[in-house]
Design an enzyme around this catalytic site. Structure first.
Site, PDB file in Angstrom:
ATOM      1  N   ARG A   1      -6.606  -1.640   9.584  1.00  0.00           N
ATOM      2  CA  ARG A   1      -7.341  -3.302   9.645  1.00  0.00           C
ATOM      3  C   ARG A   1      -7.268  -4.139  10.947  1.00  0.00           C
ATOM      4  NH1 ARG A   1      -6.768  -4.882   3.274  1.00  0.00           N
ATOM      5  NH2 ARG A   1      -5.510  -3.927   3.748  1.00  0.00           N
TER       6      ARG A   1
ATOM      7  N   GLY B   1       1.269  -1.130   0.320  1.00  0.00           N
ATOM      8  CA  GLY B   1      -0.134  -0.032  -0.102  1.00  0.00           C
ATOM      9  C   GLY B   1       0.841   1.154  -0.064  1.00  0.00           C
TER      10      GLY B   1
ATOM     11  N   THR C   1       3.566   2.769   5.834  1.00  0.00           N
ATOM     12  CA  THR C   1       1.873   2.145   5.862  1.00  0.00           C
ATOM     13  C   THR C   1       2.051   3.173   6.698  1.00  0.00           C
ATOM     14  OG1 THR C   1       0.690   0.036   6.401  1.00  0.00           O
ATOM     15  CG2 THR C   1       3.111   0.356   6.897  1.00  0.00           C
ATOM     16  N   ILE C   2       0.594   3.591   6.071  1.00  0.00           N
ATOM     17  CA  ILE C   2       0.119   4.527   6.791  1.00  0.00           C
ATOM     18  C   ILE C   2      -0.868   4.631   8.155  1.00  0.00           C
ATOM     19  CG2 ILE C   2      -1.108   6.080   5.201  1.00  0.00           C
ATOM     20  CD1 ILE C   2      -3.776   4.933   5.548  1.00  0.00           C
ATOM     21  N   ASP C   3      -1.333   3.049   8.581  1.00  0.00           N
ATOM     22  CA  ASP C   3      -1.676   2.666   9.251  1.00  0.00           C
ATOM     23  C   ASP C   3      -0.882   1.831  11.086  1.00  0.00           C
ATOM     24  OD1 ASP C   3      -3.759   2.095   7.868  1.00  0.00           O
ATOM     25  OD2 ASP C   3      -4.148  -0.292   7.889  1.00  0.00           O
TER      26      ASP C   3
ATOM     27  N   ASP D   1       1.540  -0.248  11.266  1.00  0.00           N
ATOM     28  CA  ASP D   1       0.896  -1.661  11.942  1.00  0.00           C
ATOM     29  C   ASP D   1       1.612  -2.404  11.855  1.00  0.00           C
ATOM     30  OD1 ASP D   1       0.997  -1.556   8.824  1.00  0.00           O
ATOM     31  OD2 ASP D   1      -1.370  -2.958   8.982  1.00  0.00           O
TER      32      ASP D   1
ATOM     33  N   ARG E   1       1.068  -4.930  -5.678  1.00  0.00           N
ATOM     34  CA  ARG E   1       1.175  -6.179  -4.730  1.00  0.00           C
ATOM     35  C   ARG E   1       1.694  -7.199  -6.162  1.00  0.00           C
ATOM     36  NH1 ARG E   1      -2.480  -3.650  -2.044  1.00  0.00           N
ATOM     37  NH2 ARG E   1      -0.956  -2.931   0.465  1.00  0.00           N
TER      38      ARG E   1
ATOM     39  N   ASP F   1       4.307  -4.897   6.449  1.00  0.00           N
ATOM     40  CA  ASP F   1       5.013  -6.740   6.566  1.00  0.00           C
ATOM     41  C   ASP F   1       5.310  -7.323   5.607  1.00  0.00           C
ATOM     42  OD1 ASP F   1       6.320  -5.990   9.463  1.00  0.00           O
ATOM     43  OD2 ASP F   1       3.894  -6.587  10.555  1.00  0.00           O
TER      44      ASP F   1
HETATM   45  P1  ADP Z   1       2.311  -4.673   2.247  1.00  0.00           P
HETATM   46  O1  ADP Z   1       3.991  -4.352   2.580  1.00  0.00           O
HETATM   47  O2  ADP Z   1       1.968  -3.074   2.944  1.00  0.00           O
HETATM   48  O3  ADP Z   1       2.059  -5.420   3.716  1.00  0.00           O
HETATM   49  P2  ADP Z   1       1.410  -6.909   0.868  1.00  0.00           P
HETATM   50  O4  ADP Z   1       1.295  -7.718   2.537  1.00  0.00           O
HETATM   51  O5  ADP Z   1       0.607  -6.650  -0.249  1.00  0.00           O
HETATM   52  O6  ADP Z   1       1.527  -5.009   1.275  1.00  0.00           O
HETATM   53  O7  ADP Z   1       3.105  -7.420   0.391  1.00  0.00           O
HETATM   54  C1  ADP Z   1       3.312  -6.405  -0.886  1.00  0.00           C
HETATM   55  C2  ADP Z   1       4.158  -7.807  -1.774  1.00  0.00           C
HETATM   56  O8  ADP Z   1       5.220  -8.096  -1.340  1.00  0.00           O
HETATM   57  C3  ADP Z   1       3.092  -8.758  -1.795  1.00  0.00           C
HETATM   58  O9  ADP Z   1       2.242  -9.063  -3.161  1.00  0.00           O
HETATM   59  C4  ADP Z   1       4.198  -9.944  -2.697  1.00  0.00           C
HETATM   60  O10 ADP Z   1       4.918  -9.488  -4.070  1.00  0.00           O
HETATM   61  C5  ADP Z   1       5.629  -9.178  -1.441  1.00  0.00           C
HETATM   62  N1  ADP Z   1       5.229 -10.548  -0.305  1.00  0.00           N
HETATM   63  C6  ADP Z   1       4.667 -10.909   0.534  1.00  0.00           C
HETATM   64  N2  ADP Z   1       4.258 -11.502   1.896  1.00  0.00           N
HETATM   65  C7  ADP Z   1       5.930 -11.808   0.611  1.00  0.00           C
HETATM   66  C8  ADP Z   1       6.440 -13.368   0.866  1.00  0.00           C
HETATM   67  N3  ADP Z   1       5.695 -14.504   2.071  1.00  0.00           N
HETATM   68  N4  ADP Z   1       7.165 -14.136   0.236  1.00  0.00           N
HETATM   69  C9  ADP Z   1       7.555 -13.114  -0.750  1.00  0.00           C
HETATM   70  N5  ADP Z   1       6.877 -11.856  -0.822  1.00  0.00           N
HETATM   71  C10 ADP Z   1       6.014 -11.147  -0.674  1.00  0.00           C
END
Ligand code: ADP
Length: 321
Positions: free
Chosen positions: A172, A12, A126-128, A130, A73, A104
């Site tokens: 969330r 995000g 991330t704005i949350d 979290d 993503r 994360d």
């Molecule tokens: P955020 O970083 O905001 O938590 P996401 O959870 O959507 O957002 O994660 C962003 C991207 O990081 C995912 O689309 C994916 O490409 C990668 N990613 C997330 N989890 C894993 C994982 N366990 N192993 C490899 N890549 C990951």
């Protein structure tokens, strides 16, 4: 010691990510490190959508919301083969360090990419708010200020009509936006995912008591993680007779020019990420702890549990009478 690094934004978007990108690019160039910008998160590493940055590549982005590198993503990167392909592409370009600005999920990706031989450093965006390992995440302050301004406007109309307004803010898994914004706008009640609630006791009875002492309009701030506000709106109206409206602030909280705090924290974290790569470190996440910028091993950081500020939550309710 990294000689060529890359920077990407993933997951995000959050206001202040641009300040972090700028700090990474400028810190790298000032230390004689070559730096690539990667577009659309891990997708850019998979598709080779990268460009070499110079000192002017990041001019005039400090005050811009969103991320000039775009974000995404990437389902393909979330596979063993995807991570291998991204690592191979890094090696082809001579990239020996990657700064990943995201949440994360993005850090899990950074850990996997480090495992394939490309040292990565995470920066929390991330704005949350979290991310369990960090007291603060880039974008949180801007999002809260935006929500506060929006709710101040909602209060004007709630006050004119003697209404109750239930406002859903983002978060969330984490009620930090709701908590701080709720205090800042004088909410009659704040509902967050970390604290179980009883609508009758924690909201309806509070409104009725406040009304007895002459209060005529009310704001309830609800974190997204509670699971929707329609039922809450209906129940308040049915049980109190107070005309009640619901507003979901949504993505407005993600946008806008970053606040001073977000620009400064992002600049400090981005700079530290480059220092770590320069020192030859890898698999670290740069975080804020007690107002200091420190770093942790990504796996240790991911295993940490976030503490909700229950003391502040209780204060908020005590002064909402
Ligand atoms: P955020 O970083 O905001 O938590 P996401 O959870 O959507 O957002 O994660 C962003 C991207 O990081 C995912 O689309 C994916 O490409 C990668 N990613 C997330 N989890 C894993 C994982 N366990 N192993 C490899 N890549 C990951």
């Amino acid at each position: 010691m990294a000689k060529t690094i890359a920077v990407l934004t993933s997951g995000g978007d959050a206001p202040g990510m641009n300040a972090a990108v700028r700090a990474v690019a400028r810190a790298a160039l000032s230390k004689g490190i070559k730096v690539y910008g990667v577009r659309r998160g891990y997708n850019g590493l998979l598709n080779g959508d990268v460009f070499e940055m110079n000192l002017r590549s990041v001019s005039d982005i400090l005050s811009k919301g969103g991320t000039v590198l775009y974000t995404a993503r990437s389902p393909e990167f979330n596979t063993k083969e995807g991570v291998k392909k991204a690592a191979d592409n890094c090696r082809k370009l001579g990239i020996d360090g990657v700064v990943v600005i995201g949440g994360d999920g993005s850090f899990r990706g950074a850990r996997d990419l480090t495992g394939e031989g490309i040292p990565c450093i995470g920066v929390p965006g991330t704005i949350d708010n979290d991310i369990s390992s960090s007291d603060y995440t880039i974008g949180f302050d801007t999002a809260m200020n935006t929500a506060m301004e929006m709710i101040d406007k909602i209060r004007d109309t709630a006050q004119s009509h003697d209404r109750c307004s239930v406002v859903e803010v983002m978060g969330r898994r984490c009620g930090d936006i709701a908590l701080e914004v709720g205090i800042a706008i004088g909410a009659s009640a704040i509902l967050v995912p970390e604290v179980p609630y009883d609508l009758k006791k924690d909201v309806i009875d509070v409104l009725l008591k406040n009304r007895e002492t002459g209060k005529k309009h009310f704001i309830i701030v609800v974190a997204e993680g509670i699971g929707g506000i329609d039922g809450i709106v209906k129940e308040i109206e049915a049980q109190t007779g107070i005309e009640t409206r619901g507003t979901v602030l949504g993505h407005v909280q993600r946008g806008g020019s970053p606040t001073l705090r977000d620009r400064v924290v992002a600049s400090r974290m981005g700079y530290r990420a480059v220092e770590l790569l320069e020192e030859g470190q890898s698999n670290r996440v740069v975080v804020m702890k007690d107002n200091h910028i420190v770093d942790y091993d990504i796996s240790e950081a991911l295993a940490m549990k976030k503490q909700f500020n229950i003391k502040l939550f209780n204060i908020a309710h005590e002064i909402s009478i």
